[in-house]
Design a protein around this motif. Structure first.
Motif, PDB file in Angstrom:
ATOM      1  N   GLY A 101       0.864  -1.309   0.020  1.00  0.00           N
ATOM      2  CA  GLY A 101       0.007  -0.110   0.029  1.00  0.00           C
ATOM      3  C   GLY A 101       0.791   1.328   0.120  1.00  0.00           C
ATOM      4  N   SER A 102       0.485   2.193  -0.536  1.00  0.00           N
ATOM      5  CA  SER A 102       1.274   3.575  -0.590  1.00  0.00           C
ATOM      6  C   SER A 102       1.176   4.149   0.955  1.00  0.00           C
ATOM      7  CB  SER A 102       0.585   4.592  -1.430  1.00  0.00           C
ATOM      8  OG  SER A 102      -0.833   4.832  -1.218  1.00  0.00           O
ATOM      9  N   LYS A 103       0.291   3.976   1.728  1.00  0.00           N
ATOM     10  CA  LYS A 103       0.303   4.642   2.933  1.00  0.00           C
ATOM     11  C   LYS A 103       1.556   4.009   3.861  1.00  0.00           C
ATOM     12  CE  LYS A 103      -2.649   4.936   7.198  1.00  0.00           C
ATOM     13  NZ  LYS A 103      -4.023   4.704   7.658  1.00  0.00           N
ATOM     14  N   TYR A 127      -4.287  14.314   3.201  1.00  0.00           N
ATOM     15  CA  TYR A 127      -4.227  13.028   3.670  1.00  0.00           C
ATOM     16  C   TYR A 127      -3.744  13.033   5.306  1.00  0.00           C
ATOM     17  CZ  TYR A 127      -3.921   7.961   3.972  1.00  0.00           C
ATOM     18  OH  TYR A 127      -3.764   6.770   4.175  1.00  0.00           O
ATOM     19  N   TYR A 130       0.080  12.182   6.480  1.00  0.00           N
ATOM     20  CA  TYR A 130       1.455  12.956   6.240  1.00  0.00           C
ATOM     21  C   TYR A 130       1.845  13.320   7.387  1.00  0.00           C
ATOM     22  CZ  TYR A 130      -0.277  12.736   1.505  1.00  0.00           C
ATOM     23  OH  TYR A 130      -0.832  12.260   0.163  1.00  0.00           O
ATOM     24  N   MET A 177      -6.552  14.575  -2.784  1.00  0.00           N
ATOM     25  CA  MET A 177      -7.781  14.163  -2.161  1.00  0.00           C
ATOM     26  C   MET A 177      -7.480  14.816  -0.794  1.00  0.00           C
ATOM     27  SD  MET A 177      -8.957  12.459   0.655  1.00  0.00           S
ATOM     28  CE  MET A 177      -7.454  12.250   1.575  1.00  0.00           C
ATOM     29  N   ASP A 205       2.088  11.879  -4.030  1.00  0.00           N
ATOM     30  CA  ASP A 205       1.331  10.596  -3.510  1.00  0.00           C
ATOM     31  C   ASP A 205       0.077  10.559  -4.739  1.00  0.00           C
ATOM     32  OD1 ASP A 205      -0.161   8.374  -2.223  1.00  0.00           O
ATOM     33  OD2 ASP A 205      -0.689   9.831  -0.639  1.00  0.00           O
ATOM     34  N   PRO A 207      -2.514   8.106  -5.749  1.00  0.00           N
ATOM     35  CA  PRO A 207      -3.476   6.767  -5.840  1.00  0.00           C
ATOM     36  C   PRO A 207      -4.601   6.958  -6.425  1.00  0.00           C
ATOM     37  CG  PRO A 207      -3.426   7.583  -3.538  1.00  0.00           C
ATOM     38  CD  PRO A 207      -2.667   8.514  -4.375  1.00  0.00           C
ATOM     39  N   TYR A 208      -5.074   8.149  -6.904  1.00  0.00           N
ATOM     40  CA  TYR A 208      -6.211   8.547  -7.399  1.00  0.00           C
ATOM     41  C   TYR A 208      -6.310   8.757  -8.989  1.00  0.00           C
ATOM     42  CZ  TYR A 208      -7.646   8.428  -2.712  1.00  0.00           C
ATOM     43  OH  TYR A 208      -8.100   8.216  -1.360  1.00  0.00           O
ATOM     44  N   SER A 234      -0.638   3.174  -6.144  1.00  0.00           N
ATOM     45  CA  SER A 234      -1.244   2.031  -5.365  1.00  0.00           C
ATOM     46  C   SER A 234      -2.357   1.517  -6.256  1.00  0.00           C
ATOM     47  CB  SER A 234      -2.046   2.776  -4.251  1.00  0.00           C
ATOM     48  OG  SER A 234      -2.795   1.750  -3.798  1.00  0.00           O
ATOM     49  N   SER A 236      -4.893   0.111  -4.865  1.00  0.00           N
ATOM     50  CA  SER A 236      -6.220   0.060  -3.818  1.00  0.00           C
ATOM     51  C   SER A 236      -7.428   0.666  -4.848  1.00  0.00           C
ATOM     52  CB  SER A 236      -6.006   0.731  -2.833  1.00  0.00           C
ATOM     53  OG  SER A 236      -4.704   0.469  -1.674  1.00  0.00           O
ATOM     54  N   LYS A 237      -7.254   1.812  -5.316  1.00  0.00           N
ATOM     55  CA  LYS A 237      -8.286   2.333  -5.702  1.00  0.00           C
ATOM     56  C   LYS A 237      -8.411   2.127  -7.494  1.00  0.00           C
ATOM     57  CE  LYS A 237      -7.955   4.451  -2.141  1.00  0.00           C
ATOM     58  NZ  LYS A 237      -8.368   4.594  -0.646  1.00  0.00           N
ATOM     59  N   ARG A 245      -3.379  -4.730  -0.082  1.00  0.00           N
ATOM     60  CA  ARG A 245      -2.229  -3.855   0.403  1.00  0.00           C
ATOM     61  C   ARG A 245      -1.069  -3.896  -0.777  1.00  0.00           C
ATOM     62  NH1 ARG A 245      -3.862  -0.741   1.443  1.00  0.00           N
ATOM     63  NH2 ARG A 245      -2.272   0.356   2.744  1.00  0.00           N
TER      64      ARG A 245
HETATM   65  C1  LIG Z   1      -4.006  10.471  -0.587  1.00  0.00           C
HETATM   66  C2  LIG Z   1      -3.926   8.964  -0.044  1.00  0.00           C
HETATM   67  N1  LIG Z   1      -2.965   8.419   0.063  1.00  0.00           N
HETATM   68  C3  LIG Z   1      -2.565   7.186   0.459  1.00  0.00           C
HETATM   69  C4  LIG Z   1      -3.528   6.415   0.724  1.00  0.00           C
HETATM   70  C5  LIG Z   1      -3.330   5.061   1.164  1.00  0.00           C
HETATM   71  O1  LIG Z   1      -3.715   4.171   0.216  1.00  0.00           O
HETATM   72  P1  LIG Z   1      -3.154   2.638   0.130  1.00  0.00           P
HETATM   73  O2  LIG Z   1      -4.235   1.604   0.061  1.00  0.00           O
HETATM   74  O3  LIG Z   1      -2.342   2.398  -1.155  1.00  0.00           O
HETATM   75  O4  LIG Z   1      -2.477   2.488   1.276  1.00  0.00           O
HETATM   76  C6  LIG Z   1      -5.055   6.940   0.607  1.00  0.00           C
HETATM   77  C7  LIG Z   1      -6.127   6.000   1.107  1.00  0.00           C
HETATM   78  O5  LIG Z   1      -6.988   6.498   1.540  1.00  0.00           O
HETATM   79  C8  LIG Z   1      -5.077   8.213   0.281  1.00  0.00           C
HETATM   80  O6  LIG Z   1      -6.411   8.938   0.225  1.00  0.00           O
END
Ligand SMILES: Cc1ncc(COP(=O)(O)O)c(C=O)c1O
Length: 381
Positions: A101-103, A127, A130, A177, A205, A207-208, A234, A236-237, A245
Motif C-alpha cells: 500500500g502507498s500508506k 491526507y 502525512y 484528495m 502521492d 493513488p487516484y 497504489s 487500492s483504488k 495492500r
Molecule cells: C491520499 C492518499 N494517499 C494514500 C492512501 C493510502 O492508500 P493505500 O491503500 O495504497 O495505502 C490513501 C487512502 O485512502 C489516500 O487517500
C-alpha cells in the motif's frame, strides 16, 4: 503501568478508527446506517487477478519469504504500467520498490529522510497520515494552505516568502484528495523547479489517477523530476484491491535504495500470491478503466443529487473517488455531519479531518451502490 514512548503523545487514534466505532455502535443498535465516509472500493478486482492469486497457491515458492524488492516480474509490470499510462520510463531493476500500500511508503520515506527537527511541507487540506507520520518520526510539519480560489494548487510564490532552510521534504498529492483537484503540467513543472531551488525532496502521492480522470499524470514525467521527486502509487483504488495492500514507490535508484534500507528492516517481502495478482492487474487493458469509471460516473451523478438535496455546492470538473462539497455559509463541517448521521443515518466525512482548510466542506465517498445512494437521496428529501 508501562509508560508509552513520547512519540505516541504526538498523535491520536486515526479519525476513521474512532468514528467507525461510533457508527458500528449505531448499526449494532439497529440503525440502518449508510456509510459514505471511507474510500474503500466495494467493487470486485478484475477476475484474472483473483484467478492469479488462487492459481499461484500451489507454486513451489508460494509460501516462502519473498525478496525485499518484490518479484522482478512485478517490478517489470509496474515499469510497463508507468510507460503505458504516464509515458514515464522507469528502470525496473532499481527505480521501483513495491510496497504494501502507498500508506506504508509515507512512513518508510519519512524514516529514510527525516531527522528530528527537520521540517516537512504538508498540504492543508490533505491526507492526515502525512502529518501524523511526520510527528511520529520527530520532524515538524509545516502546513501549506490550499484553497478553492487557486483550484487547491500550492501557492509556490507564497511558500518562497517563508524560511525554507529547514524544509527537507514536501508532500503533494495530485490528483488531490479530498478535493479531487487535477494537476496541470505547469504545477508539476513549478514543483520540480521549486524542489531544485531549495533542495527539497517532493513526494507526489498519486493513488487516484485512474478514477474519473481522463488524463492520468505523474510528476515523474517532468524532465529532471527523478533527481528531486518520488512518486507513490497504489492498486487500492485503481483495481479495487485496497485490502490486498499493494502499492509502490518510484524514483531514482539512490532514493529507492535509501527507502529499501528502511523497508528491508521492517518486513520480509510481500506474499507471493498477492504479487502474482498485482502483476495481472497492472496488465489490464483500457477496457478495465472504462468499465470502472462508467460505474463511478453513475454513482457520482447520484452523489451530486444528494449534495444538492443537502444544499451543498461542488466542482463538476473534479476527479477521484469522492465528491468534495461546500456547505451553505456558516455551517460547521462536524456539526453538519453529526446532524445528518443522527437525522438521516448517513455517515459523511467532515472536511476538517483533512485540516483547517476543510472547514465548511464535507466529503462523500463513491464506494456505495446506486441503490444505496438512491436510498440516501430519498432519506434527505
Ligand atoms: C491520499 C492518499 N494517499 C494514500 C492512501 C493510502 O492508500 P493505500 O491503500 O495504497 O495505502 C490513501 C487512502 O485512502 C489516500 O487517500
Amino acid at each position: 503501568m508501562i509508560e508509552v514512548a513520547k512519540r505516541l503523545h504526538t498523535v491520536e487514534e486515526y479519525y476513521f478508527s474512532k468514528k467507525l466505532r461510533e457508527v458500528g455502535l449505531l448499526i449494532a443498535s439497529g440503525k440502518p446506517i449508510i456509510n459514505l465516509g471511507i474510500g474503500s472500493p466495494d467493487l470486485q478486482p478484475p477476475q484474472k487477478v483473483i484467478d492469479a492469486i488462487s492459481n499461484s497457491l500451489f507454486d513451489a515458492t508460494a509460501h516462502k519469504y519473498q525478496g525485499y524488492q518484490g518479484l522482478p516480474e512485478l517490478r517489470e509490470a509496474i515499469a510497463s504500467f508507468y510507460s503505458t499510462h504516464f509515458s514515464v520510463k522507469i528502470n525496473a531493476t532499481n527505480e521501483i520498490l513495491p510496497l504494501m500500500g502507498s500508506k506504508e511508503g509515507i512512513m518508510h520515506i519519512s524514516l529514510a529522510y527525516l531527522n528530528e527537527g527537520d521540517e516537512v511541507l504538508i498540504p492543508n487540506p490533505g491526507y492526515p497520515t502525512y502529518q501524523s507520520v511526520t510527528k511520529l518520526v520527530g520532524a515538524k510539519g509545516v502546513l501549506y494552505d490550499l484553497d478553492a480560489t487557486n483550484n487547491w494548487m500550492p501557492n509556490i510564490e507564497a511558500l518562497e516568502q517563508e524560511d525554507l532552510s529547514k524544509v527537507k521534504l514536501m508532500w503533494v498529492n495530485y490528483p488531490h484528495m479530498p478535493t479531487g483537484a487535477k494537476p496541470t503540467e505547469t504545477v508539476f513543472e513549478e514543483l520540480v523547479a521549486f524542489a531544485r531551488r531549495h533542495n527539497i525532496l517532493i513526494v507526489n502521492d498519486n493513488p487516484y489517477s485512474f478514477v474519473l480522470n481522463d488524463n492520468p499524470t505523474s510528476i515523474l514525467s517532468i524532465e529532471g523530476a527523478k533527481d528531486v521527486c518520488l512518486e507513490l502509487n497504489s492498486l487500492s483504488k485503481t483495481f479495487n484491491m485496497a485490502g490486498w495492500r499493494v502499492g509502490m514507490v518510484l524514483g531514482n535508484s539512490e532514493h529507492i535504495s535509501n527507502i529499501l534500507k528502511v523497508k528491508s528492516n521492517m518486513d520480509s517481502g510481500m506474499f507471493y500470491g498477492i504479487q502474482k495478482g498485482a502483476i495481472e492487474a497492472l496488465k489490464c487493458s483500457e477496457m478495465w478503466f472504462v468499465t470502472l469509471n462508467s460505474v463511478y460516473r453513475k454513482r457520482r451523478n447520484l452523489v451530486w443529487k444528494l449534495a444538492d438535496a443537502l444544499n451543498c455546492t461542488y466542482d463538476k470538473n473534479a476527479t477521484g473517488l469522492f465528491v468534495w462539497a461546500k456547505l451553505p455559509p456558516y455551517l460547521k463541517s462536524e456539526e453538519f455531519i453529526d446532524l445528518v448521521l443522527k437525522d438521516n443515518h448517513i455517515f459523511i466525512t467532515p472536511g476538517t479531518i483533512f485540516g483547517t482548510q476543510g472547514e465548511g466542506y464535507i466529503r462523500f465517498s463513491l464506494c456505495a451502490s446506486e441503490e444505496v445512494l438512491e436510498e440516501a437521496i430519498a432519506r434527505v428529501k
